[in-house]
Design a protein around this motif. Structure first.
Motif, mmCIF file in Angstrom:
data_model
loop_
_atom_site.group_PDB
_atom_site.id
_atom_site.type_symbol
_atom_site.label_atom_id
_atom_site.label_comp_id
_atom_site.label_asym_id
_atom_site.label_seq_id
_atom_site.Cartn_x
_atom_site.Cartn_y
_atom_site.Cartn_z
ATOM 1 N N ALA A 349 0.819 -1.209 0.000
ATOM 2 C CA ALA A 349 0.000 0.000 0.000
ATOM 3 C C ALA A 349 0.852 1.257 0.000
ATOM 4 N N TYR A 350 1.871 1.291 0.863
ATOM 5 C CA TYR A 350 2.725 2.472 0.928
ATOM 6 C C TYR A 350 3.392 2.740 -0.419
ATOM 7 N N LEU A 351 3.855 1.678 -1.066
ATOM 8 C CA LEU A 351 4.488 1.834 -2.377
ATOM 9 C C LEU A 351 3.504 2.411 -3.388
ATOM 10 N N LYS A 382 -4.251 -0.671 1.351
ATOM 11 C CA LYS A 382 -4.540 0.600 2.014
ATOM 12 C C LYS A 382 -5.964 0.597 2.536
ATOM 13 N N GLY A 383 -6.887 0.114 1.717
ATOM 14 C CA GLY A 383 -8.271 0.046 2.178
ATOM 15 C C GLY A 383 -8.411 -0.794 3.426
ATOM 16 N N ALA A 384 -7.711 -1.926 3.462
ATOM 17 C CA ALA A 384 -7.768 -2.787 4.647
ATOM 18 C C ALA A 384 -7.142 -2.088 5.853
ATOM 19 N N SER A 385 -6.059 -1.366 5.633
ATOM 20 C CA SER A 385 -5.408 -0.630 6.717
ATOM 21 C C SER A 385 -6.335 0.443 7.284
ATOM 22 N N VAL A 386 -7.050 1.114 6.393
ATOM 23 C CA VAL A 386 -7.977 2.149 6.825
ATOM 24 C C VAL A 386 -9.153 1.530 7.580
ATOM 25 N N GLY A 444 -2.469 9.623 -0.792
ATOM 26 C CA GLY A 444 -1.226 9.875 -0.086
ATOM 27 C C GLY A 444 -1.186 9.257 1.293
ATOM 28 N N VAL A 445 0.025 9.261 1.864
ATOM 29 C CA VAL A 445 0.253 8.644 3.165
ATOM 30 C C VAL A 445 0.958 9.648 4.072
ATOM 31 N N SER A 446 0.472 9.786 5.297
ATOM 32 C CA SER A 446 1.113 10.670 6.273
ATOM 33 C C SER A 446 2.410 10.040 6.779
ATOM 34 N N THR A 447 3.338 10.894 7.189
ATOM 35 C CA THR A 447 4.558 10.442 7.854
ATOM 36 C C THR A 447 4.582 11.029 9.255
ATOM 37 N N LEU A 448 4.702 10.177 10.262
ATOM 38 C CA LEU A 448 4.672 10.586 11.665
ATOM 39 C C LEU A 448 6.073 10.549 12.253
ATOM 40 N N ARG A 550 13.537 3.878 1.158
ATOM 41 C CA ARG A 550 12.920 4.225 -0.127
ATOM 42 C C ARG A 550 12.755 5.732 -0.288
ATOM 43 N N ASP A 551 12.550 6.427 0.839
ATOM 44 C CA ASP A 551 12.333 7.871 0.788
ATOM 45 C C ASP A 551 13.636 8.671 0.855
#
Length: 818
Positions: A349-351, A382-386, A444-448, A550-551
């Motif tokens: 999902a992140y990818l 991602k849907g499953a994570s949400v 998009g994905v947040s970074t904490l 990766r980032d």
């Protein structure tokens, strides 16, 4: 105009005019054993009510022989994809006689000839819209119907469909289905090996069957499959309060499958790779269990209640992905299934969510080509994570209560996001409009990250998350000494935390976000990762390290060093496998001095292989790592040669055929084995898997002739199955020999538009993705995209995504001067 590419607009219009649909489908498969025959007879009788005088049926096949409306023959008007119907009345009976074509790509009715015994096996795969390759129909999910299948096939064959059948000689007539969509109807036929069991709960008894090809039956383990199946049916029966509605529950494992599995009610199809011909780790059994439970969840999320159109695909796939992990953790022996979810599914999902082609979970899907490519890491993982975040946000009890209300109201119907939110809000007592907007309709994905006084997030969203603080106990192990669960929604949330050796944001993996470590925590990880006791915490740490790599926030050399130090002690084998694969990817794509890194890494892998417990999962993992690492480094080539020929035995390791091929492909890529030796190996393994492994090993040879032959096969042969395409691509790319592959870079960009227009989307996708050149700049991809603005959106999406992977690798190298 490509009339095969159905649009949302036109199908929505059709569904307003067509109701009360029922089908009778007659398939004549008796000629399937004739190698010279590539077609089969198909007759569809469809009854329906219409509020329009004209519409169309969907059918993709070589010929429509005749069409009748209410018993009257009418001229055949078929453009290759649609059969036009005119002069309709209020109540209609249409009969279409046609020829369908057997598939080699897994789209439609796939035919496979087993090289072991020359037996023929057939099965169907339709999602999202390939039922029309087998019978004429209204190919859209919101026109549900009852289907009655009648199949004629050799009398000694197993013949299966969604319902129970009655045989009379060569013909099997199946009971009518409950109302379902076209894409989940199914047929399978052939001399399949069959095992049986039953599941009962109260007055409900469900017959169970598990099937595979006869030649792989010796590797089949139906007892484990039935155990997981019964545990899943128990779990869903209790949680959903809606008894399994589809009668029997057959699960069939089929060759050359182009998916992991498909949720056809009463006849679930799985890739045959879940029949473990080679030594398998517990992680592979866990993955199979997860897939079984994923498909079972679809009996309710997807089959019983179905999305109206593919933009709400997530209504079934996200739920099934979430429920696969949830049910695994709560109902089976795989109690730490969330570890694998956090480390593997969410990595997907992140990818996907960081690509230029990212899309909301609730996506805009205007047509079928877009739908085909939307079976991706966002729709699933991602849907499953949400959904896991939703369960934390509203509570698990409310989550399942909403599901029960949803099934009760919409059984056998079609829904949209709004229908689900009504029940989720009612069950939880919370208005979820803002939540849905923040999570389902954005990208998009947040970074904490954690400072001394605040939790900071990029791309702010509302999160319910836990923060774990870890310190060493009296034995030197890192254990959680403090946990705080909080809600955050802004870019910076003030917080005071006690000091600790390791601060782990998103502990327990409640939300969907990347995390970063403070300097002190990273230092702890670099020296003591193996001392973290909890496997989920370790999985989250490994995931965070890879995301940072990766980032370009973490030097890839540092990631490789941490993995080299601690991957061998990782007890969660699925996590260890992912880490090993990430190291290989980093070496291949992120490190310029990959030769030195490859030699060091192959030595690490070999050392771990030799020291692993005999017969353990770790031994399997490190053998695979040796095979992957040795494609680009001959530092251990002599030892691998001796391992293959038996002169260097390793206790507990007896190479099975697939392991031998894995090592031989690596030796072939290095030029350490000959074509004659590969041909001799094939004589000992003339299975379907052996033939494709041989194909890959031959294509791996480091000669211009071998690469040219592989390229020609991929470009010119239209008879290669999806598995054969994958094997050839794998061999061609083995070792990453730019000196041999650079010649094909320009040819790739010259060829892909034609490939897209002449091959099935499944085969074309494999070629476009698998052959994308790994160059030192994105110039060639950029030039193609600029010159091909007219290209189909689905093709452009694939090129854009592959271009972005290349650009990311170049950014990582530049960031660290690699």
């Amino acid at each position: 105009m490509n009339t095969a590419n159905l649009s949302r607009t036109e199908t929505r219009r059709r569904s307003r005019h067509i109701t009360n649909v029922a089908y009778r489908i007659e398939l004549d498969l008796r000629g399937a054993t004739d190698a010279q025959r590539d077609t089969f007879g198909t007759r569809t009788t469809v009854t329906f009510d219409a509020s329009t005088e004209a519409t169309w049926l969907d059918f993709i096949g070589p010929e429509v022989l005749s069409v009748t409306i209410d018993g009257t023959p009418v001229p055949v008007d078929h453009d290759g994809s649609r059969i036009q119907l005119v002069g309709l009345g209020r109540h209609n009976t249409v009969v279409v006689d046609a020829l369908g074509r057997y598939s080699r790509s897994g789209e439609g009715l796939h035919r496979f000839v087993d090289p072991v015994d020359d037996e023929v096996y057939l099965y169907t795969q339709y999602e999202p819209a390939d039922a029309r390759r087998v019978f004429a129909n209204f190919e859209q999910p919101d026109i549900k119907a009852s289907f009655t299948f009648q199949v004629s096939a050799p009398e000694h064959w197993e013949v299966l469909s969604n319902r129970t059948g009655n045989r009379s000689g060569e013909t099997v007539t199946f009971d009518p289905t409950l109302p379902i969509s076209t894409y989940i109807t199914a047929v399978a036929a052939g001399p399949y090996h069959r095992a049986e069991s039953t599941w009962s709960r109260g007055t409900l008894t469900v017959p169970l069957a598990a099937l595979c090809r006869a030649s792989v039956a010796e590797h089949f383990d139906p007892e484990d499959i039935f155990e997981i199946t019964k545990q899943g049916l128990d779990f869903y029966h209790d949680k959903f309060d809606f008894p399994y509605p589809f009668g029997k529950y057959d699960q069939i494992f089929v060759p050359e499958y182009n998916l992991g599995a498909m949720e056809n009610p009463g006849l679930v199809t799985f890739t045959e790779s879940y029949v473990f011909r080679s030594a398998a780790t517990e992680a592979q059994y866990e993955q199979r269990a997860n897939t079984i439970l994923h498909e079972m969840a679809h009996m309710w999320f997807g089959d019983l209640v179905t999305m109206e159109w593919w933009d709400d695909l997530w209504l079934k796939e996200s739920f099934a992905d979430f429920m696969g992990a949830f049910a695994s953790a709560h109902a089976t022996r795989f109690t730490d299934a969330w570890v694998s979810f956090a480390n593997r599914r969410k990595a997907w999902a992140y990818l996907q969510d960081q690509l230029p082609t990212t899309h909301p979970i609730v996506a805009d899907i205007p047509d079928l080509e877009a739908a085909k490519l939307n079976f991706d890491g966002i729709t699933y993982a991602k849907g499953a994570s949400v959904l896991k975040q939703l369960a934390a946000y509203v509570g698990e009890d409310a989550f399942f209560e909403a599901s029960r209300r949803y099934f009760a109201e919409f059984a056998y119907g079609n829904t949209t996001l709004a229908d689900l939110l009504v029940h989720a809000s009612a069950a939880s007592g919370r208005n979820l409009d803002d939540w849905a907007s923040a999570w389902l309709q954005t990208t998009g994905v947040s970074t904490l990250s954690c400072t001394d006084s605040a939790i900071v997030q990029t791309d702010p969203r509302p999160h319910r998350l836990a923060i774990g603080l870890y310190d060493k106990d009296s034995e030197g192990n890192l254990v959680r000494v403090h946990r705080r669960e909080i809600d955050i929604s802004t870019a910076s949330t003030p917080i005071e935390l006690p000091s600790a050796a390791l601060t782990l944001l998103n502990d327990d993996d409640l939300t969907y976000a990347k995390i970063r470590f403070d300097a002190s925590s990273l230092a702890t990880i670099e020296t003591s990762l193996d001392r973290v006791v909890d496997p989920l915490a370790r999985g989250l740490i490994w995931s965070a390290l890879w995301n940072a790599t990766r980032d370009a926030d973490l030097n890839p050399s540092t990631y490789v060093e941490i993995a080299s130090k601690f991957a061998g002690s990782e007890t969660k084998v699925g996590v260890a496998s992912a880490v090993v694969a990430n190291v290989q990817y980093a070496i291949d794509h992120y490190l310029d001095d990959s030769d030195a890194a490859s030699q060091t890494w192959i030595s690490t892998c070999w050392s771990q292989l030799e020291s692993a417990d005999p017969g353990s999962d770790a031994q399997i993992v490190w053998l695979r790592a040796v095979a992957a690492a040795s494609q680009a480094s001959d530092a251990r080539a002599r030892e691998i040669e001796r391992l293959v020929d038996g002169t260097l035995p390793i206790e507990g390791l007896e190479l099975d055929p697939e392991q031998r091929w894995m090592l031989l492909r690596s030796l072939s890529a290095l030029g350490h084995t000959s074509r004659a030796a590969l041909d001799a190996e094939l004589q000992n393994d003339k299975t379907a898997s052996g033939l494709n492994s041989h194909r890959a090993a031959v294509a791996a040879q480091p000669t211009a002739e071998a690469k040219a032959r592989a390229w020609s096969d991929l470009m010119e042969s239209t008879e290669l199955s999806n598995d054969a395409v994958d094997a050839t691509v794998t061999g061609l790319r083995a070792g990453g020999r730019r000196d041999l592959l650079a010649i094909y870079d320009d040819r790739y960009f010259d060829a892909i538009a034609d490939l897209w227009s002449t091959r099935s989307i499944e085969i074309a996708r494999r070629l476009v993705v698998g052959l994308f050149p790994q160059q030192e700049s994105t110039d060639a991809a950029d030039a193609w995209l600029s010159a091909h603005e007219w290209a189909p959106a689905a093709l452009r999406r694939l090129v854009i995504e592959q271009r972005d992977h290349l650009a990311r690798a170049l950014r990582v190298r530049r960031a660290f001067g690699l």
